[in-house]
Write a protein that holds these residues in place. Structure first.
Motif, PDB file in Angstrom:
ATOM      1  N   PHE A  17      27.699  38.696  35.424  1.00 55.36           N
ATOM      2  CA  PHE A  17      28.363  39.958  35.755  1.00 55.36           C
ATOM      3  C   PHE A  17      29.618  40.079  34.897  1.00 55.36           C
ATOM      4  N   SER A  18      30.045  41.313  34.679  1.00 59.70           N
ATOM      5  CA  SER A  18      31.280  41.556  33.946  1.00 59.70           C
ATOM      6  C   SER A  18      32.047  42.676  34.631  1.00 59.70           C
ATOM      7  N   VAL A  19      33.375  42.561  34.593  1.00 62.69           N
ATOM      8  CA  VAL A  19      34.253  43.571  35.174  1.00 62.69           C
ATOM      9  C   VAL A  19      35.278  43.938  34.113  1.00 62.69           C
ATOM     10  N   ALA A  20      35.201  45.172  33.613  1.00 59.59           N
ATOM     11  CA  ALA A  20      36.184  45.663  32.657  1.00 59.59           C
ATOM     12  C   ALA A  20      37.457  46.040  33.414  1.00 59.59           C
ATOM     13  N   TYR A  21      38.571  46.058  32.717  1.00 60.16           N
ATOM     14  CA  TYR A  21      39.854  46.432  33.311  1.00 60.16           C
ATOM     15  C   TYR A  21      39.790  47.880  33.779  1.00 60.16           C
ATOM     16  N   PHE A  22      40.230  48.147  35.007  1.00 61.87           N
ATOM     17  CA  PHE A  22      40.240  49.486  35.586  1.00 61.87           C
ATOM     18  C   PHE A  22      41.644  50.077  35.437  1.00 61.87           C
ATOM     19  N   PRO A  23      41.861  50.947  34.443  1.00 53.88           N
ATOM     20  CA  PRO A  23      43.196  51.530  34.282  1.00 53.88           C
ATOM     21  C   PRO A  23      43.505  52.515  35.403  1.00 53.88           C
ATOM     22  N   ASN A  24      44.780  52.681  35.675  1.00 57.20           N
ATOM     23  CA  ASN A  24      45.207  53.627  36.703  1.00 57.20           C
ATOM     24  C   ASN A  24      45.490  54.962  36.017  1.00 57.20           C
ATOM     25  N   ASN A  25      44.563  55.912  36.160  1.00 56.07           N
ATOM     26  CA  ASN A  25      44.701  57.236  35.567  1.00 56.07           C
ATOM     27  C   ASN A  25      45.095  58.282  36.600  1.00 56.07           C
ATOM     28  N   ALA A  26      45.575  57.845  37.750  1.00 56.74           N
ATOM     29  CA  ALA A  26      46.021  58.765  38.796  1.00 56.74           C
ATOM     30  C   ALA A  26      47.370  59.361  38.397  1.00 56.74           C
ATOM     31  N   ALA A  27      47.693  60.502  38.989  1.00 53.46           N
ATOM     32  CA  ALA A  27      48.976  61.154  38.701  1.00 53.46           C
ATOM     33  C   ALA A  27      50.147  60.276  39.129  1.00 53.46           C
ATOM     34  N   MET A  28      49.998  59.584  40.271  1.00 50.48           N
ATOM     35  CA  MET A  28      51.026  58.666  40.756  1.00 50.48           C
ATOM     36  C   MET A  28      50.512  57.252  40.509  1.00 50.48           C
ATOM     37  N   VAL A  29      51.344  56.383  39.967  1.00 47.19           N
ATOM     38  CA  VAL A  29      50.889  55.058  39.544  1.00 47.19           C
ATOM     39  C   VAL A  29      51.665  53.960  40.264  1.00 47.19           C
ATOM     40  N   ALA A  30      50.929  52.989  40.801  1.00 53.57           N
ATOM     41  CA  ALA A  30      51.543  51.764  41.335  1.00 53.57           C
ATOM     42  C   ALA A  30      51.326  50.686  40.275  1.00 53.57           C
ATOM     43  N   PRO A  31      52.379  50.030  39.810  1.00 53.22           N
ATOM     44  CA  PRO A  31      52.260  49.083  38.699  1.00 53.22           C
ATOM     45  C   PRO A  31      51.252  47.948  38.923  1.00 53.22           C
ATOM     46  N   ILE A  32      51.101  47.481  40.152  1.00 56.20           N
ATOM     47  CA  ILE A  32      50.223  46.324  40.393  1.00 56.20           C
ATOM     48  C   ILE A  32      48.776  46.713  40.696  1.00 56.20           C
ATOM     49  N   LEU A  33      48.486  47.984  40.854  1.00 54.50           N
ATOM     50  CA  LEU A  33      47.180  48.400  41.361  1.00 54.50           C
ATOM     51  C   LEU A  33      46.020  48.062  40.435  1.00 54.50           C
ATOM     52  N   SER A  34      46.125  48.354  39.158  1.00 51.21           N
ATOM     53  CA  SER A  34      45.011  48.107  38.230  1.00 51.21           C
ATOM     54  C   SER A  34      44.607  46.640  38.199  1.00 51.21           C
ATOM     55  N   SER A  35      45.586  45.768  38.024  1.00 48.41           N
ATOM     56  CA  SER A  35      45.255  44.339  37.957  1.00 48.41           C
ATOM     57  C   SER A  35      44.790  43.809  39.308  1.00 48.41           C
ATOM     58  N   THR A  36      45.388  44.279  40.392  1.00 52.76           N
ATOM     59  CA  THR A  36      44.972  43.834  41.727  1.00 52.76           C
ATOM     60  C   THR A  36      43.520  44.212  41.981  1.00 52.76           C
ATOM     61  N   PHE A  37      43.158  45.453  41.662  1.00 50.98           N
ATOM     62  CA  PHE A  37      41.789  45.908  41.887  1.00 50.98           C
ATOM     63  C   PHE A  37      40.797  45.171  40.992  1.00 50.98           C
ATOM     64  N   THR A  38      41.073  45.112  39.693  1.00 53.23           N
ATOM     65  CA  THR A  38      40.167  44.461  38.746  1.00 53.23           C
ATOM     66  C   THR A  38      39.933  43.006  39.130  1.00 53.23           C
ATOM     67  N   ASP A  39      41.000  42.289  39.445  1.00 47.36           N
ATOM     68  CA  ASP A  39      40.878  40.873  39.827  1.00 47.36           C
ATOM     69  C   ASP A  39      40.117  40.704  41.136  1.00 47.36           C
ATOM     70  N   ALA A  40      40.347  41.586  42.098  1.00 47.97           N
ATOM     71  CA  ALA A  40      39.661  41.479  43.394  1.00 47.97           C
ATOM     72  C   ALA A  40      38.160  41.712  43.253  1.00 47.97           C
ATOM     73  N   LEU A  41      37.758  42.667  42.407  1.00 47.67           N
ATOM     74  CA  LEU A  41      36.331  42.925  42.203  1.00 47.67           C
ATOM     75  C   LEU A  41      35.656  41.733  41.531  1.00 47.67           C
ATOM     76  N   ALA A  42      36.281  41.186  40.518  1.00 42.02           N
ATOM     77  CA  ALA A  42      35.732  40.006  39.844  1.00 42.02           C
ATOM     78  C   ALA A  42      35.666  38.815  40.798  1.00 42.02           C
ATOM     79  N   ASP A  43      36.708  38.630  41.580  1.00 42.75           N
ATOM     80  CA  ASP A  43      36.755  37.511  42.527  1.00 42.75           C
ATOM     81  C   ASP A  43      35.655  37.617  43.584  1.00 42.75           C
ATOM     82  N   LYS A  44      35.396  38.826  44.055  1.00 42.26           N
ATOM     83  CA  LYS A  44      34.350  39.034  45.071  1.00 42.26           C
ATOM     84  C   LYS A  44      32.991  38.563  44.549  1.00 42.26           C
ATOM     85  N   PHE A  45      32.657  38.941  43.318  1.00 41.56           N
ATOM     86  CA  PHE A  45      31.362  38.553  42.762  1.00 41.56           C
ATOM     87  C   PHE A  45      31.320  37.068  42.406  1.00 41.56           C
TER      88      PHE A  45
END
Length: 167
Positions: free
Chosen positions: A36-64
């Motif tokens: 499996f592979s998980v590409a980095y998920f950039p935060n393209n929302a109008a409002m941005v939380a600095p930790i969100l992209s890395s937190t989400f990407t890492d959590a998805l990879a960790d789950k698998f």
């Protein structure tokens, strides 16, 4: 008579042409899928939380990594995930007496492009959304550290179910 029913059931199950392995995590991954592979998920929302992209990407990879037998590769896995965070908003969730807001809701939406190289029909391009509420006495910046992991966990679970389960 019972013994014959068991034999017939075993023969019917053995005769099925498509094999799927099940696990205690609820995953049903085809035996031919190895990576499996998980590409980095950039935060393209109008409002941005600095930790969100890395937190989400890492959590998805960790789950698998933790809940499947699949091996993570940098790109082009049998199960490949890519996408972006499309929405990150805080809105009023509940209003109390005197028309005063008592709860706010943080909502995160992720667009996921999932490619299943083993079974192309199982691939999808889909939006997932989850939220959590917090007291209006807290600023969003103060609530984020608890809310983001909680919402990300729900999103990752929903994506896992959609991609690795035949429910």
């Amino acid at each position: 008579m019972k013994r014959y029913l068991y034999i017939i059931a075993a023969l019917l199950l053995a005769g099925c042409g498509y094999t799927v392995k099940y696990s205690l995590s609820g995953a049903s991954i085809p035996p031919d899928a190895k990576t499996f592979s998980v590409a980095y998920f950039p935060n393209n929302a109008a409002m941005v939380a600095p930790i969100l992209s890395s937190t989400f990407t890492d959590a998805l990879a960790d789950k698998f990594s933790r809940q499947t037998r699949l091996v993570q590769v940098s790109e082009g896995g049998d199960f490949a995930f890519e996408g972006e965070i499309t929405n990150y908003t805080s809105t009023t969730a509940t209003v109390g007496s005197n028309d005063v807001a008592t709860q706010n809701r943080l909502t995160i939406t992720v667009q996921v492009r999932f490619t299943n190289a083993v079974d192309e029909k199982a691939s999808f391009n889909k939006s997932f959304s989850a939220f959590s509420e917090y007291d209006t006495s807290m600023a969003l910046q103060d609530a984020e550290s608890a809310l983001i992991p909680e919402i990300v966990d729900q999103l990752v679970q929903d994506i896992f179910q959609a991609s690795a389960s035949n429910w």
